[in-house]
Motif scaffolding. Sequence first.
Motif, short mmCIF file in Angstrom:
data_model
loop_
_atom_site.label_atom_id
_atom_site.label_comp_id
_atom_site.label_asym_id
_atom_site.label_seq_id
_atom_site.Cartn_x
_atom_site.Cartn_y
_atom_site.Cartn_z
N MET A 164 -18.36 32.65 35.41
CA MET A 164 -19.62 32.86 36.13
C MET A 164 -20.29 31.53 36.48
SD MET A 164 -22.87 35.27 35.07
CE MET A 164 -23.33 34.23 33.68
N ASP A 165 -20.16 30.54 35.59
CA ASP A 165 -20.71 29.22 35.89
C ASP A 165 -20.12 28.67 37.18
OD1 ASP A 165 -22.23 29.23 33.60
OD2 ASP A 165 -20.86 27.94 32.45
N PHE A 166 -18.79 28.71 37.28
CA PHE A 166 -18.13 28.18 38.47
C PHE A 166 -18.58 28.94 39.71
CE2 PHE A 166 -13.69 26.33 39.73
CZ PHE A 166 -14.29 25.62 40.78
N LEU A 167 -18.68 30.26 39.61
CA LEU A 167 -19.11 31.07 40.75
C LEU A 167 -20.53 30.68 41.19
CD1 LEU A 167 -18.73 33.43 42.73
CD2 LEU A 167 -19.58 34.96 40.93
N ASN A 168 -21.44 30.51 40.25
CA ASN A 168 -22.81 30.14 40.60
C ASN A 168 -22.88 28.76 41.23
OD1 ASN A 168 -25.28 31.99 39.65
ND2 ASN A 168 -23.54 32.36 38.29
N LEU A 169 -22.11 27.82 40.69
CA LEU A 169 -22.11 26.47 41.25
C LEU A 169 -21.46 26.46 42.63
CD1 LEU A 169 -21.26 24.38 38.06
CD2 LEU A 169 -23.50 24.71 39.15
N HIS A 170 -20.48 27.32 42.83
CA HIS A 170 -19.86 27.44 44.15
C HIS A 170 -20.88 27.96 45.16
CE1 HIS A 170 -16.82 28.23 47.20
NE2 HIS A 170 -17.32 29.46 47.33
N ARG A 171 -21.65 28.95 44.76
CA ARG A 171 -22.65 29.54 45.67
C ARG A 171 -23.81 28.59 45.93
NH1 ARG A 171 -22.91 35.63 42.96
NH2 ARG A 171 -21.21 36.56 44.21
N ASP A 172 -24.28 27.91 44.88
CA ASP A 172 -25.48 27.08 45.01
C ASP A 172 -25.21 25.69 45.57
OD1 ASP A 172 -26.85 29.21 43.97
OD2 ASP A 172 -27.09 28.34 41.97
N ILE B 194 -13.92 33.36 41.73
CA ILE B 194 -14.33 32.94 43.07
C ILE B 194 -13.41 33.56 44.13
CG2 ILE B 194 -14.47 30.95 44.63
CD1 ILE B 194 -15.46 29.31 42.21
N ARG B 195 -12.12 33.60 43.84
CA ARG B 195 -11.18 34.22 44.79
C ARG B 195 -11.48 35.70 44.98
NH1 ARG B 195 -6.94 36.95 43.48
NH2 ARG B 195 -6.88 36.05 41.38
N LYS B 196 -11.76 36.41 43.87
CA LYS B 196 -12.01 37.85 43.95
C LYS B 196 -13.34 38.18 44.63
CE LYS B 196 -9.34 38.97 39.79
NZ LYS B 196 -9.41 39.43 38.38
N SER C 294 -10.45 29.93 48.03
CA SER C 294 -9.75 29.23 46.96
C SER C 294 -10.64 28.17 46.33
CB SER C 294 -8.48 28.56 47.50
OG SER C 294 -7.56 29.52 47.96
N ALA C 295 -10.56 28.06 45.03
CA ALA C 295 -11.19 26.97 44.29
C ALA C 295 -10.12 26.36 43.40
CB ALA C 295 -12.36 27.49 43.46
N HIS C 296 -10.41 25.18 42.85
CA HIS C 296 -9.37 24.43 42.15
C HIS C 296 -9.81 24.02 40.75
CE1 HIS C 296 -6.62 24.08 45.57
NE2 HIS C 296 -7.72 24.02 46.31
N ALA C 297 -8.83 23.66 39.96
CA ALA C 297 -9.09 23.20 38.59
C ALA C 297 -8.05 22.15 38.20
CB ALA C 297 -9.03 24.37 37.61
N ILE C 298 -8.50 21.19 37.41
CA ILE C 298 -7.63 20.15 36.85
C ILE C 298 -7.82 20.14 35.34
CG2 ILE C 298 -7.15 17.68 36.69
CD1 ILE C 298 -8.17 17.38 39.55
N GLY C 299 -6.71 20.22 34.60
CA GLY C 299 -6.75 20.15 33.15
C GLY C 299 -6.14 18.85 32.66
N THR C 300 -6.94 18.03 31.98
CA THR C 300 -6.44 16.77 31.45
C THR C 300 -5.70 17.02 30.13
OG1 THR C 300 -8.47 16.36 30.21
CG2 THR C 300 -8.36 15.50 32.46
N PRO C 301 -4.74 16.18 29.79
CA PRO C 301 -4.00 16.38 28.53
C PRO C 301 -4.87 16.12 27.32
CG PRO C 301 -3.38 14.30 29.53
CD PRO C 301 -4.26 15.00 30.53
#
Length: 447
Positions: free
Chosen positions: A199-207, A230-232, A237-244
């Motif tokens: 939900m955080d990502f969705l709100n930041l995408h909208r705002d 966000i896709r649904k 499309s939105a993206h994510a990066i995971g650091t080791p």
Amino acid sequence: MTTTSTGPAAVNPALAGQTNDPSFANIWQELQWRGLVQVSTDETALEELLSGDPITYYCGFDPTAASLHLGNLVQILVLRRLQLAGHRPLGLVGGSTGLIGDPRQSAERVLNDRDTVTEWVGYLRGQIERFLSFEGDNAARMVNNLDWTGQLSALDFLRDIGKHFRVGTMVKKETVAKRLNSEEGISYTEFSYQVLQGMDFLNLHRDYGCVLQTGGSDQWGNLTSGTDLIRKVEGVSAHAIGTPLITNSDGTKFGKSEGNAIWLDAQMCSAFTFYQFWLNTADADVIDRLKVFTFLHREQIEALAVKVAAEPFRREAQKTLAWEVTSLVHGEEATRKVIDASAALFGQGDLASVDEGTLAAATAELPTAVPGLGAGGPVGIVELLVATGLSSSNSEARRTVQDGGASVNNVKVSDAEAAFGTGQALHGRYLLVRRGKKHLAMVDLSA
């Protein structure tokens, strides 16, 4: 409560000299070279996205302690590297998710009370702000997810957000799956954490038009909960990066010293301890640490790698690493004080010039005498050596003095009857007692 910020309380002078490495075609390639990408959404799309017009991206930090630690610093520096590439960072401090805590692989978190979490939100926010720029076209912003969850009803949360999540998918997330198969299991509270982060990502995408979230690879399930949501909901499309997760070459957990986390707050981990942690980096790890935790360019790091291989005894790479990271976190002045204190402890500088706080931190791990040793007035050198454990008996202590092997505050003591009080003590209270070259102890006459 509104906590969006467009300006920090204090600017970190180190920001002025930071640049990304121009030898790379783009920031995506530099992140990969630095070993900062373990998992991600579509790599080709991400490279194109990060090479184009400025985007908005974010990383979240939960206030589960009063300070951030080295694992968090990895994420903060990723935020900064992307900002240097022209993109717009959002630093999120989880005023709501901090009340729950993301699921650990081992056991349930102990929930902190609301006042504590609120206080810690302020601490963490101040720490993050020091590493980002709040000026220019890609100025950073700070946000708090309590702003959009604080007034949200349970029914609205379930109807508007929860309906987009499938339990079958949620239970397959790595951390959740491990907890479900453990004796303790997992509470509904922690099970729901991934929904809140999505939900955080969705709100930041909208705002803010945010299209990228970064975080540790152990958070991958939580990161993709946002991209999926966000896709649904939005159909984009939105993206994510995971650091080791960073580990030492010997397999031990990185970021610990004597069993304690290396915190960014100087009150929880002194600049001296912080500096020594980096200085003690193993040869096998130091180049990787330089890539992740400094803004040195590839040419500089590769030159240090050659020196590690050819002259490891000089520990030039470790000294460079310790200087760069300690200066970044604690400032150049504090770092110089730490270096001067280290030299002074071993007779290579003016011990009297070391300020009281740095001296106390630098000697915190040394043997000490029993409290009250100086309550009756000056203390003899023999008693000092025995009370601190530097000598096992009075006779051994006398021989040490007679052989020229004893000193107090870096001044050799040749008289076995010599005594020391507050008049000779550093800052009116400290006596640094030495036997030989390497055996030190600290006596606090005020204790």
